[in-house]
Enzyme design. Structure first.
Site, mmCIF file in Angstrom:
data_model
loop_
_atom_site.group_PDB
_atom_site.id
_atom_site.type_symbol
_atom_site.label_atom_id
_atom_site.label_comp_id
_atom_site.label_asym_id
_atom_site.label_seq_id
_atom_site.Cartn_x
_atom_site.Cartn_y
_atom_site.Cartn_z
ATOM 1 N N ASN A 14 102.793 -17.902 44.497
ATOM 2 C CA ASN A 14 103.168 -17.003 45.750
ATOM 3 C C ASN A 14 101.998 -17.405 46.368
ATOM 4 O O ASN A 14 102.701 -17.256 48.012
ATOM 5 C CB ASN A 14 103.000 -15.391 45.860
ATOM 6 C CG ASN A 14 102.701 -14.623 47.014
ATOM 7 O OD1 ASN A 14 104.146 -14.715 47.764
ATOM 8 N ND2 ASN A 14 101.530 -14.105 47.337
ATOM 9 N N SER A 67 110.146 -20.611 51.212
ATOM 10 C CA SER A 67 110.509 -19.694 52.835
ATOM 11 C C SER A 67 111.735 -20.246 54.200
ATOM 12 O O SER A 67 111.573 -21.764 53.463
ATOM 13 C CB SER A 67 109.095 -19.895 54.086
ATOM 14 O OG SER A 67 109.461 -19.987 55.214
ATOM 15 N N TYR A 90 104.276 -27.254 57.530
ATOM 16 C CA TYR A 90 104.422 -26.387 56.596
ATOM 17 C C TYR A 90 105.579 -25.813 56.092
ATOM 18 O O TYR A 90 106.354 -25.730 54.916
ATOM 19 C CB TYR A 90 103.810 -25.035 57.598
ATOM 20 C CG TYR A 90 104.561 -23.505 56.909
ATOM 21 C CD1 TYR A 90 104.197 -22.931 55.804
ATOM 22 C CD2 TYR A 90 105.287 -22.786 56.402
ATOM 23 C CE1 TYR A 90 104.418 -21.728 54.892
ATOM 24 C CE2 TYR A 90 106.143 -22.120 56.134
ATOM 25 C CZ TYR A 90 104.966 -21.183 54.940
ATOM 26 O OH TYR A 90 105.873 -20.183 54.529
ATOM 27 N N LYS A 94 107.649 -26.030 52.197
ATOM 28 C CA LYS A 94 108.550 -25.699 51.236
ATOM 29 C C LYS A 94 109.725 -26.207 50.829
ATOM 30 O O LYS A 94 110.631 -25.669 49.956
ATOM 31 C CB LYS A 94 108.500 -24.046 52.693
ATOM 32 C CG LYS A 94 107.448 -23.661 52.499
ATOM 33 C CD LYS A 94 107.058 -22.484 51.554
ATOM 34 C CE LYS A 94 106.453 -22.139 51.544
ATOM 35 N NZ LYS A 94 105.261 -20.940 50.201
ATOM 36 N N THR A 123 101.724 -10.369 58.063
ATOM 37 C CA THR A 123 101.230 -10.637 56.729
ATOM 38 C C THR A 123 99.834 -11.439 58.004
ATOM 39 O O THR A 123 100.440 -11.719 58.635
ATOM 40 C CB THR A 123 101.463 -11.119 56.150
ATOM 41 O OG1 THR A 123 101.945 -12.683 55.955
ATOM 42 C CG2 THR A 123 102.506 -10.968 54.679
HETATM 43 N N1 LIG Z 1 104.663 -13.696 55.479
HETATM 44 C C1 LIG Z 1 105.992 -14.202 56.199
HETATM 45 O O1 LIG Z 1 106.439 -14.484 57.227
HETATM 46 C C2 LIG Z 1 106.299 -15.655 54.926
HETATM 47 C C3 LIG Z 1 107.325 -15.953 55.461
HETATM 48 C C4 LIG Z 1 108.146 -17.079 54.527
HETATM 49 C C5 LIG Z 1 107.544 -17.196 53.453
HETATM 50 N N2 LIG Z 1 105.580 -16.456 53.355
HETATM 51 C C6 LIG Z 1 105.028 -17.165 51.751
HETATM 52 O O2 LIG Z 1 105.125 -15.827 51.774
HETATM 53 C C7 LIG Z 1 103.601 -16.521 50.473
HETATM 54 C C8 LIG Z 1 102.550 -15.293 50.551
HETATM 55 O O3 LIG Z 1 102.506 -15.084 51.685
HETATM 56 P P1 LIG Z 1 102.091 -14.300 52.519
HETATM 57 O O4 LIG Z 1 102.935 -13.979 54.054
HETATM 58 O O5 LIG Z 1 101.425 -13.218 51.971
HETATM 59 O O6 LIG Z 1 100.444 -14.662 53.306
HETATM 60 P P2 LIG Z 1 98.868 -14.226 53.489
HETATM 61 O O7 LIG Z 1 98.472 -12.511 53.186
HETATM 62 O O8 LIG Z 1 98.059 -15.408 53.916
HETATM 63 O O9 LIG Z 1 98.787 -14.340 51.879
HETATM 64 C C9 LIG Z 1 98.532 -15.837 50.955
HETATM 65 C C10 LIG Z 1 98.087 -15.390 49.255
HETATM 66 O O10 LIG Z 1 98.169 -17.459 49.149
HETATM 67 C C11 LIG Z 1 96.389 -16.997 48.027
HETATM 68 N N3 LIG Z 1 95.839 -18.238 48.673
HETATM 69 C C12 LIG Z 1 96.057 -19.310 49.897
HETATM 70 N N4 LIG Z 1 95.235 -20.520 49.445
HETATM 71 C C13 LIG Z 1 95.021 -20.383 48.321
HETATM 72 C C14 LIG Z 1 94.354 -21.122 47.278
HETATM 73 N N5 LIG Z 1 94.644 -22.480 47.460
HETATM 74 N N6 LIG Z 1 94.654 -20.877 45.599
HETATM 75 C C15 LIG Z 1 94.675 -19.247 45.688
HETATM 76 N N7 LIG Z 1 95.104 -18.696 46.422
HETATM 77 C C16 LIG Z 1 95.602 -19.110 47.409
HETATM 78 C C17 LIG Z 1 95.634 -16.299 48.762
HETATM 79 O O11 LIG Z 1 95.100 -15.170 48.423
HETATM 80 P P3 LIG Z 1 93.306 -15.231 49.467
HETATM 81 O O12 LIG Z 1 93.769 -13.799 49.825
HETATM 82 O O13 LIG Z 1 91.972 -15.388 48.489
HETATM 83 O O14 LIG Z 1 92.742 -15.909 50.613
HETATM 84 C C18 LIG Z 1 96.956 -14.720 49.595
HETATM 85 O O15 LIG Z 1 96.849 -14.307 48.511
HETATM 86 C C19 LIG Z 1 103.756 -17.541 50.748
HETATM 87 O O16 LIG Z 1 103.751 -18.260 50.096
HETATM 88 C C20 LIG Z 1 104.110 -17.858 51.758
HETATM 89 O O17 LIG Z 1 104.456 -19.185 53.224
HETATM 90 C C21 LIG Z 1 105.836 -16.011 53.821
#
Ligand SMILES: NC(=O)c1ccc[n+]([C@@H]2O[C@H](COP(=O)([O-])OP(=O)(O)OC[C@H]3O[C@@H](n4cnc5c(N)ncnc54)[C@H](OP(=O)(O)O)[C@@H]3O)[C@@H](O)[C@H]2O)c1
Length: 163
Positions: A14, A67, A90, A94, A123
């Site tokens: 994730n 994504s 980005y 993906k 997020t």
């Molecule tokens: N939000 C959206 O609209 C969206 C849409 C499509 C896909 N996604 C995908 O969903 C996934 C979760 O993203 P999110 O939206 O929940 O974003 P987020 O709130 O920014 O969370 C990202 C997570 O990744 C962790 N992370 C980042 N860099 C890391 C590293 N080097 N080592 C270990 N952990 C790391 C962060 O840990 P910390 O909190 O400890 O920093 C956090 O738990 C991602 O893969 C993102 O690309 C998100």
């Protein structure tokens, strides 16, 4: 997720980062190194580490959180909000993760290997600009972990997603 049996039942890759929000022409190689390090090499490293445990499970699942931004079909569809979003590192990371998913799926038939698109979710990744709640954003991930069968190798909370 450890089940009642041996091994690891579900691995969800994730973790992800957006990188800098800059135009494609302003994106540098250093931007790629940062974003690919987390979004692509991270899942490969974690999968390599946990694969032996997954293989001990009776129903192992490997879930890549991808994504719509990694989908050619979605980013080129004018009806999708992702088609209005521009980036380079980005979306490329993906798209590469999607290919890693299909290659793992073909080479690991003993595992269920899927990519899921959470959808545009509020997020930290997007400074809470996403249109979905976090609960909505986790629907496809939860389904990948718990449903009897996946609707496709790449899907979101509404169903299959085009590559
Ligand atoms: N939000 C959206 O609209 C969206 C849409 C499509 C896909 N996604 C995908 O969903 C996934 C979760 O993203 P999110 O939206 O929940 O974003 P987020 O709130 O920014 O969370 C990202 C997570 O990744 C962790 N992370 C980042 N860099 C890391 C590293 N080097 N080592 C270990 N952990 C790391 C962060 O840990 P910390 O909190 O400890 O920093 C956090 O738990 C991602 O893969 C993102 O690309 C998100």
């Amino acid at each position: 997720m450890a089940g009642a049996g041996a091994g690891l039942d579900v691995l969800v890759n994730n973790a992800g980062v957006s990188g800098r929000f800059v135009a494609p022409v302003d994106t540098t190689a250093a931007d790629f190194v940062e974003v690919f390090g987390v979004n692509l090499l991270g899942p490969v490293r974690v999968t390599n580490t946990f694969l032996p445990l997954l293989r001990e499970s009776a129903d192992p699942r490997l879930v890549m959180v991808s994504s719509g931004m990694g989908s050619f079909a979605v980013t080129l569809d004018p009806d999708r909000i992702e088609s209005t979003m521009h980036g380079l590192a980005y979306p490329s990371s993906k798209a590469a993760l999607n290919m890693v998913t299909t290659m793992y799926a073909k080479s690991l038939p003993e595992l269920s290997v899927v990519a899921v698109d959470p959808g545009y979710t509020a997020t930290d990744l997007n400074a809470r600009s996403g249109r979905q709640t976090v609960t909505e954003g986790t629907d496809a991930i939860v389904a990948a972990c718990t449903a009897a069968g996946a609707p496709a190798m790449f899907f979101d909370r509404f169903g299959p997603v085009g590559w």
